[in-house]
Design a protein around this motif. Structure first.
Motif, PDB file in Angstrom:
ATOM      1  N   LYS A 287       0.828  -1.214   0.000  1.00  0.00           N
ATOM      2  CA  LYS A 287       0.000   0.000   0.000  1.00  0.00           C
ATOM      3  C   LYS A 287       0.857   1.256   0.000  1.00  0.00           C
ATOM      4  O   LYS A 287       0.483   2.274  -0.583  1.00  0.00           O
ATOM      5  N   LEU A 288       1.999   1.202   0.675  1.00  0.00           N
ATOM      6  CA  LEU A 288       2.842   2.382   0.834  1.00  0.00           C
ATOM      7  C   LEU A 288       3.658   2.673  -0.421  1.00  0.00           C
ATOM      8  O   LEU A 288       3.874   3.849  -0.765  1.00  0.00           O
ATOM      9  N   ALA A 289       4.120   1.631  -1.126  1.00  0.00           N
ATOM     10  CA  ALA A 289       5.029   1.797  -2.263  1.00  0.00           C
ATOM     11  C   ALA A 289       4.497   2.753  -3.333  1.00  0.00           C
ATOM     12  O   ALA A 289       5.212   3.674  -3.743  1.00  0.00           O
ATOM     13  N   PRO A 290       3.240   2.598  -3.819  1.00  0.00           N
ATOM     14  CA  PRO A 290       2.751   3.505  -4.873  1.00  0.00           C
ATOM     15  C   PRO A 290       2.679   4.968  -4.439  1.00  0.00           C
ATOM     16  O   PRO A 290       2.678   5.864  -5.283  1.00  0.00           O
ATOM     17  N   LYS A 291       2.635   5.214  -3.131  1.00  0.00           N
ATOM     18  CA  LYS A 291       2.476   6.582  -2.640  1.00  0.00           C
ATOM     19  C   LYS A 291       3.797   7.330  -2.559  1.00  0.00           C
ATOM     20  O   LYS A 291       3.820   8.557  -2.698  1.00  0.00           O
ATOM     21  N   ILE A 292       4.917   6.615  -2.288  1.00  0.00           N
ATOM     22  CA  ILE A 292       6.169   7.325  -2.012  1.00  0.00           C
ATOM     23  C   ILE A 292       7.292   7.014  -3.009  1.00  0.00           C
ATOM     24  O   ILE A 292       8.305   7.703  -2.994  1.00  0.00           O
ATOM     25  N   LEU A 293       7.126   6.008  -3.878  1.00  0.00           N
ATOM     26  CA  LEU A 293       8.160   5.692  -4.854  1.00  0.00           C
ATOM     27  C   LEU A 293       7.920   6.440  -6.156  1.00  0.00           C
ATOM     28  O   LEU A 293       6.767   6.713  -6.531  1.00  0.00           O
ATOM     29  N   THR A 294       8.999   6.780  -6.852  1.00  0.00           N
ATOM     30  CA  THR A 294       8.868   7.377  -8.178  1.00  0.00           C
ATOM     31  C   THR A 294       8.403   6.302  -9.167  1.00  0.00           C
ATOM     32  O   THR A 294       8.426   5.109  -8.848  1.00  0.00           O
ATOM     33  N   SER A 295       8.013   6.729 -10.360  1.00  0.00           N
ATOM     34  CA  SER A 295       7.524   5.762 -11.349  1.00  0.00           C
ATOM     35  C   SER A 295       8.597   4.747 -11.717  1.00  0.00           C
ATOM     36  O   SER A 295       8.320   3.556 -11.875  1.00  0.00           O
ATOM     37  N   GLN A 296       9.852   5.210 -11.831  1.00  0.00           N
ATOM     38  CA  GLN A 296      10.944   4.293 -12.163  1.00  0.00           C
ATOM     39  C   GLN A 296      11.216   3.335 -11.003  1.00  0.00           C
ATOM     40  O   GLN A 296      11.446   2.133 -11.213  1.00  0.00           O
ATOM     41  N   GLU A 297      11.212   3.865  -9.779  1.00  0.00           N
ATOM     42  CA  GLU A 297      11.425   3.020  -8.605  1.00  0.00           C
ATOM     43  C   GLU A 297      10.318   1.988  -8.471  1.00  0.00           C
ATOM     44  O   GLU A 297      10.560   0.844  -8.071  1.00  0.00           O
ATOM     45  N   LEU A 298       9.093   2.377  -8.818  1.00  0.00           N
ATOM     46  CA  LEU A 298       7.965   1.452  -8.721  1.00  0.00           C
ATOM     47  C   LEU A 298       8.105   0.309  -9.723  1.00  0.00           C
ATOM     48  O   LEU A 298       7.776  -0.844  -9.421  1.00  0.00           O
ATOM     49  N   LYS A 299       8.631   0.610 -10.921  1.00  0.00           N
ATOM     50  CA  LYS A 299       8.872  -0.440 -11.914  1.00  0.00           C
ATOM     51  C   LYS A 299       9.918  -1.432 -11.397  1.00  0.00           C
ATOM     52  O   LYS A 299       9.770  -2.649 -11.530  1.00  0.00           O
ATOM     53  N   ILE A 300      10.972  -0.898 -10.793  1.00  0.00           N
ATOM     54  CA  ILE A 300      12.021  -1.761 -10.252  1.00  0.00           C
ATOM     55  C   ILE A 300      11.500  -2.556  -9.066  1.00  0.00           C
ATOM     56  O   ILE A 300      11.807  -3.744  -8.895  1.00  0.00           O
ATOM     57  N   PHE A 301      10.682  -1.906  -8.234  1.00  0.00           N
ATOM     58  CA  PHE A 301      10.062  -2.586  -7.081  1.00  0.00           C
ATOM     59  C   PHE A 301       9.218  -3.769  -7.542  1.00  0.00           C
ATOM     60  O   PHE A 301       9.311  -4.874  -6.981  1.00  0.00           O
ATOM     61  N   ASP A 302       8.394  -3.573  -8.576  1.00  0.00           N
ATOM     62  CA  ASP A 302       7.546  -4.654  -9.108  1.00  0.00           C
ATOM     63  C   ASP A 302       8.392  -5.780  -9.690  1.00  0.00           C
ATOM     64  O   ASP A 302       8.059  -6.970  -9.541  1.00  0.00           O
ATOM     65  N   ALA A 303       9.494  -5.406 -10.351  1.00  0.00           N
ATOM     66  CA  ALA A 303      10.373  -6.423 -10.922  1.00  0.00           C
ATOM     67  C   ALA A 303      11.053  -7.249  -9.824  1.00  0.00           C
ATOM     68  O   ALA A 303      11.206  -8.469  -9.942  1.00  0.00           O
ATOM     69  N   MET A 304      11.441  -6.589  -8.754  1.00  0.00           N
ATOM     70  CA  MET A 304      12.047  -7.303  -7.620  1.00  0.00           C
ATOM     71  C   MET A 304      11.039  -8.248  -7.001  1.00  0.00           C
ATOM     72  O   MET A 304      11.385  -9.353  -6.564  1.00  0.00           O
ATOM     73  N   ARG A 305       9.775  -7.824  -6.921  1.00  0.00           N
ATOM     74  CA  ARG A 305       8.725  -8.679  -6.391  1.00  0.00           C
ATOM     75  C   ARG A 305       8.581  -9.971  -7.203  1.00  0.00           C
ATOM     76  O   ARG A 305       8.228 -11.029  -6.671  1.00  0.00           O
TER      77      ARG A 305
END
Length: 344
Positions: A287-305
């Motif tokens: 829930k927190l990730a989409p609120k505080i990560l940049t769009s590029q960081e969110l792409k990397i976060f999803d890939a790590m997941r």
């Protein structure tokens, strides 16, 4: 003082809008220092600050004021903590381990509609007075006062017979106070103190648990008021494990070793409780990730997941490996993570 009264009336007008307002004042010497707001879901982790419990932070202004507000808290009562970071930058790591003597904190009960004030007391003490729209907010301060009375009485009379009598007396006092509070969160706070294996109260707790129905009734009160909360399941597991220990000792005779099976079952219950804590933490991260990560960081976060390696991420996003590592470090910092295992 007039400023606090005005602010309290003003903020109170917004409580019907589903927003919380926590504000207060500390000494001006704290200007620029960090105050953390934490959500305490594990009642065994209320004695100090934990990174995975922090949900917001703010700075003390030049007049000593601080404020938290929003609408992202739970609608039901929960235990929260304000922690004023009094450590220097060099000691900040130790602060998170609870080793900074200059830090101050307070536990309180609140929900998403509450307005709370933490004024500096007449003795110039910070975070020790609470004014709130929630009648349960300051109950931990009352419990702490009772605990201090209990400790002083035990210090005055140290004989074995006095300790036994005082234990029975104060267990009754604290449990009676907790039950009359009509707030299971307050009961868990007292239960944590009485049943803590590091406290002198633990031995008597095991004796009390054997015959006192209070603990079973507390479980029922938790199920009725907080049926889906992680701390309700945590209490159930601990209560069941301690009862099993008592039953086994009763069968084998006093002070005989507990069987391997009992230890194994206790371990399984603890693992189950830990699983629920980890699962809830990962939900909060999602829930927190989409609120505080940049769009590029969110792409990397999803890939790590999805379990992708750094090289695979760099290739799919057409960026360098060093850039991926930089983004991952930023993700760890923003989400208070320690390793990749916290994400996958």
């Amino acid at each position: 003082m007039r400023i606090f009264i005005f602010l309290f009336i003003l903020l109170n007008a917004f409580t019907g809008l589903g927003q919380y307002h926590f504000s207060g004042q500390v000494s001006k010497e704290n200007e620029g220092r960090v105050i953390y707001l934490s959500l305490i879901e594990d009642y065994r982790k209320s004695s100090r600050i934990y990174l995975d419990q922090i949900i917001q932070k703010t700075l003390v202004d030049s007049l000593g004021y601080f404020q938290f507000e929003g609408n992202n808290l739970l609608a039901d009562n929960r235990v929260y903590q304000l922690h004023l970071d009094g450590c220097s930058d060099e000691l900040k790591a130790n602060h998170f381990l609870g080793q900074c003597d200059n830090s101050e904190s307070v536990l309180f009960i609140a929900n998403n509609k509450d307005t709370l004030q933490f004024p500096t007391s007449f003795e110039n003490q910070a975070l020790c007075t609470i004014t709130s729209t929630n009648s349960k907010s300051s109950i931990f301060l009352d419990i702490d006062a009772l605990k201090e009375e209990m400790i002083f009485e035990f210090m005055d009379y140290t004989s074995e017979s006095s300790t036994s009598l005082n234990s029975k007396k104060w267990f009754n006092i604290l449990q009676d106070f907790a039950e009359k509070s009509d707030e299971p969160l307050a009961e868990l706070y007292i239960y944590d103190f009485l049943s803590d294996r590091k406290n002198e109260t633990h031995d008597y707790y095991m004796v009390d648990l054997e015959s006192n129905t209070y603990y079973s009734k507390l479980w029922i009160r938790l199920l009725n008021k907080y049926p889906n909360a992680s701390f309700t399941k945590q209490y159930e597991n601990e209560h069941r494990a301690d009862k099993l220990i008592i039953e086994k000792e009763s069968k084998d005779g006093n002070n005989l070793p507990i069987s391997y099976f009992a230890y194994l079952l206790l371990g399984l219950l603890i693992l189950q409780s830990g699983y629920h804590v980890i699962k809830n933490r990962k939900r909060k991260i999602d829930k927190l990730a989409p609120k505080i990560l940049t769009s590029q960081e969110l792409k990397i976060f999803d890939a790590m997941r999805k379990g992708k390696t750094n090289k695979e991420i760099a290739s799919s996003l057409f960026i360098s490996l060093s850039t991926v590592k930089t983004h991952i470090n930023s993700i760890y910092k923003k989400l208070n993570l320690e390793s990749r295992k916290d994400i996958e």
